[in-house]
Design an enzyme around this catalytic site. Structure first.
Site, PDB file in Angstrom:
ATOM      1  N   HIS A  10       0.838  -1.199   0.000  1.00  0.00           N
ATOM      2  CA  HIS A  10       0.000   0.000   0.000  1.00  0.00           C
ATOM      3  C   HIS A  10       0.876   1.253   0.000  1.00  0.00           C
ATOM      4  CE1 HIS A  10      -2.973   2.748   2.269  1.00  0.00           C
ATOM      5  NE2 HIS A  10      -3.425   2.611   1.029  1.00  0.00           N
TER       6      HIS A  10
ATOM      7  N   GLU B 128       1.163  -0.651  -5.025  1.00  0.00           N
ATOM      8  CA  GLU B 128       0.024   0.256  -5.172  1.00  0.00           C
ATOM      9  C   GLU B 128       0.539   1.670  -4.986  1.00  0.00           C
ATOM     10  OE1 GLU B 128      -3.174   2.904  -3.738  1.00  0.00           O
ATOM     11  OE2 GLU B 128      -1.484   2.176  -2.535  1.00  0.00           O
TER      12      GLU B 128
ATOM     13  N   ASP C 264      -0.160   6.140  -6.038  1.00  0.00           N
ATOM     14  CA  ASP C 264      -1.205   7.147  -6.233  1.00  0.00           C
ATOM     15  C   ASP C 264      -0.755   8.189  -7.245  1.00  0.00           C
ATOM     16  OD1 ASP C 264      -3.019   6.331  -3.858  1.00  0.00           O
ATOM     17  OD2 ASP C 264      -1.041   6.523  -2.967  1.00  0.00           O
TER      18      ASP C 264
ATOM     19  N   HIS D  95      -0.299  10.954  -2.874  1.00  0.00           N
ATOM     20  CA  HIS D  95      -1.590  10.504  -2.370  1.00  0.00           C
ATOM     21  C   HIS D  95      -2.512  11.658  -2.042  1.00  0.00           C
ATOM     22  CE1 HIS D  95      -4.483   9.305   0.764  1.00  0.00           C
ATOM     23  NE2 HIS D  95      -4.553   8.181   0.081  1.00  0.00           N
TER      24      HIS D  95
END
Length: 301
Positions: free
Chosen positions: A50, A78, A80, A93
């Protein structure tokens, strides 16, 4: 056989320069990615780091952080995606740079040149030597090393993300995250060959995707952040769809309190990929699970 021990372990000083080696995944084209991300009983479970797996000394959404994870275990990263004032896609993010960098203000109010002067902060808020990467340099670095799941933030057009994937020839290593059937349909219509992560927590969610002509072969399913509904995962597996369980938050805390073997229990109970804030601990538990069941994949070195 897959083993964390087969991958290099590097100190922080070894990672100050992002390298261009460490081949982990062997995808010749996007068809290989489809095969790898299709469910079978012999599938190899994976961790999804994450925000890339931030830790002390390693900021979220930073190439150096991604490399640290990739050197230690086969992983999904993952990350952003945000858009600068001058239309450059960068990894960030938050809507602002305040929390994660030495700067202030909204990402969209800064040019990329302005963002390049900032330094990233780690999870403790300490300043590192690392900088904000662009999406294209991230994708170029990651080919062969990781699989990306790309979380496209608000006001970022999907077509720009797809163009970046095309420009870097990263189709075989990229999955675009969506949060509704409508979003998934938009992405599929723009790029029918790309894999999509869709939120599927019920039979109805899968039907909505089918109604919008998003094929099962292009889907991985995010099934939520609580214990898996076995009826849902069994249905998805029948359709060949892998299930991503978000252990971020409560399930990571349970594993920390009760022992990391809990991560293997999540896999045994129907998950295939664990999206976690503790990727290295989860990977160690999954490595034992993989060894015990003698699982392997021709697509993983």
């Amino acid at each position: 056989m897959l083993s964390i021990g087969c991958f290099r372990s590097n100190s922080a000083s070894d990672l100050t320069t992002v390298s261009n080696h460490n081949q982990v995944f062997n995808f010749q084209d996007v068809e290989d990615l489809y095969r790898f991300l299709t469910y079978s009983e012999k599938r190899v479970p994976l961790v999804s780091a994450h925000r890339g797996g931030p830790d002390i000394g390693y900021p979220e959404n930073a190439l150096e952080t991604f490399q640290r994870i990739a050197y230690k275990t086969p992983a999904i990263i993952e990350c952003d995606i945000a858009l600068t004032k001058d239309s450059v896609l960068v990894l960030m993010h938050d809507e602002t740079v305040d929390r994660t960098t030495t700067g202030k203000g909204r990402v969209r109010n800064h040019t990329y040149q302005e963002l390049k002067s900032l330094y990233l902060k780690d999870k403790a808020g300490d300043v590192t030597n690392f900088r904000i990467p662009t999406l294209e340099e991230t994708l170029s670095w990651g080919i062969g090393k990781v699989i990306f799941t790309l979380d496209v933030k608000r006001e970022v057009p999907y077509h720009m993300v797809i163009d970046a994937i095309r420009n870097t020839k990263a189709e075989a290593y990229s999955v675009i995250i969506t949060y509704s059937a409508d979003q998934a349909a938009v992405v599929h219509n723009l790029a029918p060959d790309l894999m999509i992560s869709a939120s599927i927590k019920s039979t109805e969610d899968l039907l909505r995707l089918n109604d919008r002509d998003v094929p099962d072969t292009r889907l991985v399913a995010f099934v939520g952040t609580s214990e898996v509904d076995r009826q849902v995962t069994d249905l998805l597996h029948q359709h060949g769809i892998l299930c991503i369980l978000g252990t971020i938050g409560n399930l990571d805390r349970q594993a920390k309190q009760n022992g990391d073997q809990v991560y293997a229990d999540y896999i045994e109970n129907g998950a295939d990929i664990l999206s976690t804030d503790r990727p290295l601990q989860a990977a160690k538990a999954l490595d034992f699970y993989i060894r015990k069941r003698d699982l392997s994949s021709p697509y993983i070195n």
